[in-house]
Design a protein around this motif. Structure first.
Motif, PDB file in Angstrom:
ATOM      1  N   VAL A  28     -14.064  -6.369   7.725  1.00 54.45           N
ATOM      2  CA  VAL A  28     -13.036  -6.495   6.693  1.00 54.45           C
ATOM      3  C   VAL A  28     -11.898  -5.493   6.938  1.00 54.45           C
ATOM      4  O   VAL A  28     -10.739  -5.783   6.640  1.00 54.45           O
ATOM      5  CB  VAL A  28     -13.656  -6.389   5.277  1.00 54.45           C
ATOM      6  CG1 VAL A  28     -14.013  -4.977   4.909  1.00 54.45           C
ATOM      7  CG2 VAL A  28     -12.777  -7.021   4.240  1.00 54.45           C
ATOM      8  N   THR A  29     -12.192  -4.368   7.545  1.00 53.12           N
ATOM      9  CA  THR A  29     -11.131  -3.424   7.910  1.00 53.12           C
ATOM     10  C   THR A  29     -10.263  -4.018   9.019  1.00 53.12           C
ATOM     11  O   THR A  29      -9.038  -3.885   9.000  1.00 53.12           O
ATOM     12  CB  THR A  29     -11.732  -2.080   8.362  1.00 53.12           C
ATOM     13  OG1 THR A  29     -12.532  -1.560   7.308  1.00 53.12           O
ATOM     14  CG2 THR A  29     -10.654  -1.074   8.695  1.00 53.12           C
ATOM     15  N   PHE A  30     -10.889  -4.679   9.982  1.00 58.48           N
ATOM     16  CA  PHE A  30     -10.148  -5.349  11.053  1.00 58.48           C
ATOM     17  C   PHE A  30      -9.189  -6.389  10.481  1.00 58.48           C
ATOM     18  O   PHE A  30      -8.053  -6.518  10.938  1.00 58.48           O
ATOM     19  CB  PHE A  30     -11.139  -6.006  12.026  1.00 58.48           C
ATOM     20  CG  PHE A  30     -10.500  -6.806  13.118  1.00 58.48           C
ATOM     21  CD1 PHE A  30      -9.957  -6.182  14.224  1.00 58.48           C
ATOM     22  CD2 PHE A  30     -10.443  -8.193  13.041  1.00 58.48           C
ATOM     23  CE1 PHE A  30      -9.362  -6.925  15.247  1.00 58.48           C
ATOM     24  CE2 PHE A  30      -9.857  -8.941  14.057  1.00 58.48           C
ATOM     25  CZ  PHE A  30      -9.312  -8.301  15.155  1.00 58.48           C
ATOM     26  N   LEU A  31      -9.655  -7.126   9.492  1.00 60.53           N
ATOM     27  CA  LEU A  31      -8.815  -8.156   8.889  1.00 60.53           C
ATOM     28  C   LEU A  31      -7.735  -7.561   7.987  1.00 60.53           C
ATOM     29  O   LEU A  31      -6.641  -8.106   7.880  1.00 60.53           O
ATOM     30  CB  LEU A  31      -9.673  -9.139   8.082  1.00 60.53           C
ATOM     31  CG  LEU A  31     -10.693  -9.945   8.879  1.00 60.53           C
ATOM     32  CD1 LEU A  31     -11.562 -10.767   7.942  1.00 60.53           C
ATOM     33  CD2 LEU A  31     -10.012 -10.823   9.905  1.00 60.53           C
ATOM     34  N   GLY A  32      -8.037  -6.457   7.328  1.00 60.99           N
ATOM     35  CA  GLY A  32      -7.118  -5.901   6.339  1.00 60.99           C
ATOM     36  C   GLY A  32      -6.153  -4.852   6.837  1.00 60.99           C
ATOM     37  O   GLY A  32      -5.056  -4.700   6.293  1.00 60.99           O
ATOM     38  N   SER A  33      -6.543  -4.127   7.852  1.00 63.69           N
ATOM     39  CA  SER A  33      -5.704  -3.029   8.314  1.00 63.69           C
ATOM     40  C   SER A  33      -4.290  -3.458   8.714  1.00 63.69           C
ATOM     41  O   SER A  33      -3.314  -2.812   8.329  1.00 63.69           O
ATOM     42  CB  SER A  33      -6.403  -2.304   9.461  1.00 63.69           C
ATOM     43  OG  SER A  33      -5.709  -1.131   9.790  1.00 63.69           O
ATOM     44  N   PRO A  34      -4.117  -4.553   9.465  1.00 62.81           N
ATOM     45  CA  PRO A  34      -2.751  -4.946   9.847  1.00 62.81           C
ATOM     46  C   PRO A  34      -1.857  -5.290   8.651  1.00 62.81           C
ATOM     47  O   PRO A  34      -0.658  -5.071   8.712  1.00 62.81           O
ATOM     48  CB  PRO A  34      -2.959  -6.169  10.727  1.00 62.81           C
ATOM     49  CG  PRO A  34      -4.334  -6.022  11.265  1.00 62.81           C
ATOM     50  CD  PRO A  34      -5.115  -5.379  10.162  1.00 62.81           C
ATOM     51  N   ILE A  35      -2.446  -5.816   7.586  1.00 66.68           N
ATOM     52  CA  ILE A  35      -1.607  -6.158   6.428  1.00 66.68           C
ATOM     53  C   ILE A  35      -1.513  -5.016   5.427  1.00 66.68           C
ATOM     54  O   ILE A  35      -0.797  -5.122   4.434  1.00 66.68           O
ATOM     55  CB  ILE A  35      -2.073  -7.461   5.735  1.00 66.68           C
ATOM     56  CG1 ILE A  35      -3.481  -7.339   5.174  1.00 66.68           C
ATOM     57  CG2 ILE A  35      -1.944  -8.638   6.669  1.00 66.68           C
ATOM     58  CD1 ILE A  35      -3.911  -8.530   4.331  1.00 66.68           C
ATOM     59  N   SER A  36      -2.196  -3.903   5.694  1.00 71.83           N
ATOM     60  CA  SER A  36      -2.149  -2.776   4.760  1.00 71.83           C
ATOM     61  C   SER A  36      -0.764  -2.130   4.708  1.00 71.83           C
ATOM     62  O   SER A  36      -0.448  -1.426   3.749  1.00 71.83           O
ATOM     63  CB  SER A  36      -3.203  -1.726   5.126  1.00 71.83           C
ATOM     64  OG  SER A  36      -2.899  -1.120   6.365  1.00 71.83           O
ATOM     65  N   THR A  37       0.073  -2.402   5.702  1.00 74.33           N
ATOM     66  CA  THR A  37       1.445  -1.884   5.654  1.00 74.33           C
ATOM     67  C   THR A  37       2.252  -2.528   4.531  1.00 74.33           C
ATOM     68  O   THR A  37       3.311  -2.024   4.161  1.00 74.33           O
ATOM     69  CB  THR A  37       2.157  -2.116   7.000  1.00 74.33           C
ATOM     70  OG1 THR A  37       2.137  -3.511   7.299  1.00 74.33           O
ATOM     71  CG2 THR A  37       1.492  -1.336   8.114  1.00 74.33           C
ATOM     72  N   LEU A  38       1.724  -3.615   3.979  1.00 74.25           N
ATOM     73  CA  LEU A  38       2.398  -4.257   2.840  1.00 74.25           C
ATOM     74  C   LEU A  38       2.473  -3.330   1.637  1.00 74.25           C
ATOM     75  O   LEU A  38       3.333  -3.515   0.775  1.00 74.25           O
ATOM     76  CB  LEU A  38       1.683  -5.553   2.453  1.00 74.25           C
ATOM     77  CG  LEU A  38       1.852  -6.716   3.408  1.00 74.25           C
ATOM     78  CD1 LEU A  38       0.941  -7.866   3.011  1.00 74.25           C
ATOM     79  CD2 LEU A  38       3.299  -7.176   3.444  1.00 74.25           C
ATOM     80  N   VAL A  39       1.596  -2.347   1.566  1.00 73.73           N
ATOM     81  CA  VAL A  39       1.649  -1.378   0.466  1.00 73.73           C
ATOM     82  C   VAL A  39       3.030  -0.723   0.433  1.00 73.73           C
ATOM     83  O   VAL A  39       3.642  -0.593  -0.624  1.00 73.73           O
ATOM     84  CB  VAL A  39       0.530  -0.324   0.594  1.00 73.73           C
ATOM     85  CG1 VAL A  39       0.721   0.814  -0.383  1.00 73.73           C
ATOM     86  CG2 VAL A  39      -0.829  -0.979   0.383  1.00 73.73           C
ATOM     87  N   SER A  40       3.541  -0.351   1.593  1.00 70.82           N
ATOM     88  CA  SER A  40       4.879   0.254   1.667  1.00 70.82           C
ATOM     89  C   SER A  40       5.973  -0.789   1.478  1.00 70.82           C
ATOM     90  O   SER A  40       6.946  -0.556   0.769  1.00 70.82           O
ATOM     91  CB  SER A  40       5.073   0.942   3.015  1.00 70.82           C
ATOM     92  OG  SER A  40       4.189   2.014   3.145  1.00 70.82           O
ATOM     93  N   VAL A  41       5.806  -1.946   2.107  1.00 64.69           N
ATOM     94  CA  VAL A  41       6.817  -3.001   2.021  1.00 64.69           C
ATOM     95  C   VAL A  41       7.009  -3.445   0.572  1.00 64.69           C
ATOM     96  O   VAL A  41       8.134  -3.655   0.115  1.00 64.69           O
ATOM     97  CB  VAL A  41       6.432  -4.202   2.918  1.00 64.69           C
ATOM     98  CG1 VAL A  41       7.350  -5.388   2.691  1.00 64.69           C
ATOM     99  CG2 VAL A  41       6.424  -3.789   4.377  1.00 64.69           C
ATOM    100  N   LEU A  42       5.900  -3.569  -0.147  1.00 64.36           N
ATOM    101  CA  LEU A  42       5.953  -4.008  -1.549  1.00 64.36           C
ATOM    102  C   LEU A  42       6.196  -2.854  -2.515  1.00 64.36           C
ATOM    103  O   LEU A  42       6.214  -3.057  -3.727  1.00 64.36           O
ATOM    104  CB  LEU A  42       4.644  -4.731  -1.911  1.00 64.36           C
ATOM    105  CG  LEU A  42       4.346  -5.992  -1.109  1.00 64.36           C
ATOM    106  CD1 LEU A  42       2.932  -6.496  -1.405  1.00 64.36           C
ATOM    107  CD2 LEU A  42       5.378  -7.075  -1.405  1.00 64.36           C
ATOM    108  N   GLU A  43       6.368  -1.647  -1.954  1.00 65.11           N
ATOM    109  CA  GLU A  43       6.619  -0.434  -2.734  1.00 65.11           C
ATOM    110  C   GLU A  43       5.540  -0.194  -3.784  1.00 65.11           C
ATOM    111  O   GLU A  43       5.810   0.071  -4.949  1.00 65.11           O
ATOM    112  CB  GLU A  43       8.015  -0.475  -3.360  1.00 65.11           C
ATOM    113  CG  GLU A  43       9.113  -0.496  -2.319  1.00 65.11           C
ATOM    114  CD  GLU A  43      10.511  -0.450  -2.900  1.00 65.11           C
ATOM    115  OE1 GLU A  43      10.658  -0.375  -4.133  1.00 65.11           O
ATOM    116  OE2 GLU A  43      11.451  -0.489  -2.096  1.00 65.11           O
TER     117      GLU A  43
END
Length: 188
Positions: A54-69
């Motif tokens: 689940v970390t493999f699947l989620g880590s690449p999209i975790s940058t959305l935290v910054s993108v979505l502020e």
């Protein structure tokens, strides 16, 4: 959003199969590749696979935290993750059982990252249902090899090298099917 959905589906296609295989035959794989003294490391790997997947699947999209502020949510997630990590290791240390520590570590990481992935998919406008269907499809492609491995391992009690051979052949077939359905994986 398609910008999140398509990469998620590709990560499922790439990562689900090998992680499930190692989750099933970790000790056998480590024994064949590194020697019998590494069987316990293979068991540790089995325990950690749910969290790693689940970390493999989620880590690449975790940058959305910054993108979505939404850095506040990201901070909260990391604080809770840290607390559960420390608690897992402390409980395992007190019990004197490294497997228990790894199990708590893996379960807590799996649950938290699964929640984070679901939240990020929803916050980005991507379909959680489609992500679930993509995951189910990847699981269905993996199932024949996983069943063959399970039968060879627990029913027929085959040698570790033959189980690893089944995994290798199953991997070739699996990725052949994946590439047939998603030619974009071959693009640079």
């Amino acid at each position: 959003s398609i910008v999140v959905q398509n990469p998620y589906a590709r990560l499922v296609n790439i990562g689900l199969f090998p992680m499930l295989v190692i989750g099933l035959i970790g000790p056998e794989a480590f024994t064949v590749v590194f020697g019998p003294e590494w069987a316990e490391a293979g068991l540790y790997t089995q325990i950690l696979i749910p969290w790693q997947l689940v970390t493999f699947l989620g880590s690449p999209i975790s940058t959305l935290v910054s993108v979505l502020e939404c850095q506040g949510w990201g901070l909260l997630f990391n604080i809770v993750l840290l607390v559960t990590r420390v608690a897992s290791l402390v409980i395992g240390g007190w019990s004197g059982d490294p497997r228990l520590a790894l199990a708590f570590y893996s379960i807590s990481g799996f649950v938290l990252w699964l929640g984070m992935v679901a939240w990020l998919l929803r916050a980005s406008g991507a379909s959680i249902l489609r992500a679930g269907l993509d995951t189910a499809r990847g699981l269905s492609y993996s199932t024949p090899t996983l069943l063959a491995l399970a039968i060879a391992k627990w029913w027929w009690h085959w040698a570790a090298w033959s189980i690893l051979l089944i995994a290798g052949i199953g991997g070739l077939v699996h990725y052949g099917i994946i590439l047939r359905h998603d030619r974009t994986l071959l693009e640079p």
